[in-house]
Write a protein that holds these residues in place. Structure first.
Motif, PDB file in Angstrom:
ATOM      1  N   ASP A   1       0.858  -1.184   0.000  1.00  0.00           N
ATOM      2  CA  ASP A   1       0.000   0.000   0.000  1.00  0.00           C
ATOM      3  C   ASP A   1       0.895   1.235   0.000  1.00  0.00           C
ATOM      4  O   ASP A   1       1.373   1.687   1.045  1.00  0.00           O
ATOM      5  CB  ASP A   1      -0.907   0.008   1.229  1.00  0.00           C
TER       6      ASP A   1
ATOM      7  N   ASN B   1       0.061   4.372  -0.997  1.00  0.00           N
ATOM      8  CA  ASN B   1      -0.749   5.454  -0.425  1.00  0.00           C
ATOM      9  C   ASN B   1      -2.215   5.040  -0.573  1.00  0.00           C
ATOM     10  O   ASN B   1      -2.499   3.975  -1.142  1.00  0.00           O
ATOM     11  CB  ASN B   1      -0.443   6.804  -1.096  1.00  0.00           C
ATOM     12  N   PRO B   2      -3.165   5.823  -0.097  1.00  0.00           N
ATOM     13  CA  PRO B   2      -4.575   5.398  -0.181  1.00  0.00           C
ATOM     14  C   PRO B   2      -5.091   5.160  -1.592  1.00  0.00           C
ATOM     15  O   PRO B   2      -6.135   4.515  -1.772  1.00  0.00           O
ATOM     16  CB  PRO B   2      -5.323   6.564   0.488  1.00  0.00           C
ATOM     17  N   TYR B   3      -4.381   5.651  -2.616  1.00  0.00           N
ATOM     18  CA  TYR B   3      -4.878   5.546  -3.979  1.00  0.00           C
ATOM     19  C   TYR B   3      -4.004   4.666  -4.881  1.00  0.00           C
ATOM     20  O   TYR B   3      -4.338   4.478  -6.054  1.00  0.00           O
ATOM     21  CB  TYR B   3      -4.984   6.945  -4.607  1.00  0.00           C
ATOM     22  N   LEU B   4      -2.922   4.148  -4.326  1.00  0.00           N
ATOM     23  CA  LEU B   4      -1.986   3.404  -5.170  1.00  0.00           C
ATOM     24  C   LEU B   4      -1.430   2.183  -4.441  1.00  0.00           C
ATOM     25  O   LEU B   4      -0.923   2.291  -3.323  1.00  0.00           O
ATOM     26  CB  LEU B   4      -0.826   4.310  -5.591  1.00  0.00           C
TER      27      LEU B   4
ATOM     28  N   ILE C   1      -4.521   1.446  -9.303  1.00  0.00           N
ATOM     29  CA  ILE C   1      -4.772   2.874  -9.109  1.00  0.00           C
ATOM     30  C   ILE C   1      -6.229   3.090  -8.706  1.00  0.00           C
ATOM     31  O   ILE C   1      -7.149   2.713  -9.443  1.00  0.00           O
ATOM     32  CB  ILE C   1      -4.456   3.655 -10.398  1.00  0.00           C
ATOM     33  N   ASN C   2      -6.412   3.658  -7.517  1.00  0.00           N
ATOM     34  CA  ASN C   2      -7.747   4.022  -7.034  1.00  0.00           C
ATOM     35  C   ASN C   2      -8.693   2.825  -6.994  1.00  0.00           C
ATOM     36  O   ASN C   2      -9.903   2.978  -7.176  1.00  0.00           O
ATOM     37  CB  ASN C   2      -8.340   5.142  -7.895  1.00  0.00           C
ATOM     38  N   ASP C   3      -8.149   1.635  -6.780  1.00  0.00           N
ATOM     39  CA  ASP C   3      -8.934   0.392  -6.729  1.00  0.00           C
ATOM     40  C   ASP C   3      -9.737   0.136  -8.003  1.00  0.00           C
ATOM     41  O   ASP C   3     -10.715  -0.612  -7.999  1.00  0.00           O
ATOM     42  CB  ASP C   3      -9.898   0.387  -5.531  1.00  0.00           C
TER      43      ASP C   3
END
Length: 304
Positions: free
Chosen positions: A202, A204-207, A233-235
């Motif tokens: 993980d 960051n929260p988006y990647l 990217i961004n789930d």
């Protein structure tokens, strides 16, 4: 060169015994794990179905084409069942495998799970000699011939929320596809052994970033190694690359259409001399997970 697979088929079935990588080849193996490891069965925690199509070495007559369909589901916290159907067509030959999988899962510490899987089924092997142009054909090489053979497999799959590893042998029984008392040599399939591992970082929260590796071993052939690196990217969007040792480089892309529907594509560029005579390989997959709502989270990340 465009007749390479027809020539190879003659050699395989009528001249000598061959020991080589004989099972289906996948670039997006991280999404198709149950095909070669029955321990993966039910690990997604929901009813999951997947279809995959691969056309290899486009531009060569008789080049491999693979179709695969699998469906799996947990029965409860410990037991799961699955079905896998795979069809390989190479030149005048077609091999179709039907395997039923069962996995038993033991809960470890935290979110660690260890799954033991077994599989059983059969293969139907077909040779259409009418597609070959032979000047002096053997008396046994006429018409369409088929052979039915049973097989069994086993595997161990260890996983948590962000990593996994497994070892397996999806086909443990050796099968002689061509044998006659007057012919000194045969074509046979041998046991293939697989090792797989991957990890999700993980960033960051988006990647998210996931490296993965698949190794394949069969007696009489070189060790095959596939390594890949993908970003999520961004789930929603997946993009990355892969390398098959001394064979090919690949580009991968995927998209999470809905919470339960995912599509993916991979393109392979051959790095051997054979790459001069084909325009690469294409692989597509579609996976559907039966989730109950938009906020439902799968037991494992969508990355594997």
């Amino acid at each position: 060169m465009k007749k390479i697979f027809y020539i190879t088929a003659i050699l395989l079935f009528g001249v000598f015994e061959v020991s080589a990588q004989q099972e289906s080849q996948y670039t997006q193996y991280m999404y198709n794990t149950m095909t070669f490891n029955p321990g993966y069965t039910g690990s997604r925690g929901v009813l999951s179905a997947m279809g995959l199509y691969r056309t290899q070495w486009v531009g060569l007559d008789g080049a491999p084409k693979t179709m695969n369909f699998s469906i799996q589901s947990p029965l409860n916290d410990s037991n799961a069942l699955g079905l896998n159907v795979a069809s390989d067509q190479i030149g005048p030959t077609k091999n179709t495998n039907f395997m039923v999988n069962y996995a038993y899962t033991i809960q470890g510490g935290g979110d660690l799970k260890v799954s033991f899987g077994i599989s059983g089924g059969f293969a139907n092997f077909e040779v259409d000699y009418t597609k070959l142009k032979m000047e002096n054909p053997d008396i046994y090489m006429t018409g369409v011939q088929t052979m039915f053979s049973p097989n069994i497999g086993a595997g161990i799959y260890v996983h948590s929320y962000n990593w996994y590893a497994g070892i397996s042998a999806p086909s443990l029984l050796k099968t002689d596809h061509y044998k006659d008392g007057d012919v000194a040599s045969i074509y046979s399939t041998k046991s293939h052994f697989y090792g797989i591992a991957g990890y999700v970082f993980d960033l960051n929260p988006y990647l998210k970033f996931k490296p993965a590796v698949l190794t394949k071993f069969v007696s009489g052939a070189p060790l095959a190694v596939d390594v890949s690196a993908n970003f999520l990217i961004n789930d929603k969007f997946t993009i990355g690359g892969a390398y098959r040792w001394d064979a090919a480089v690949s580009g991968l892309a995927g998209f999470q259409v809905t919470n339960g529907l995912q599509i993916g594509y991979a393109y392979d560029f051959e790095t051997t001399k054979l790459g001069k005579y084909n325009s690469g390989s294409h692989e597509f997959f579609l996976r559907f997970d039966l989730v109950k709502g938009a906020k439902t989270r799968l037991v494992t990340p969508r990355f594997f």
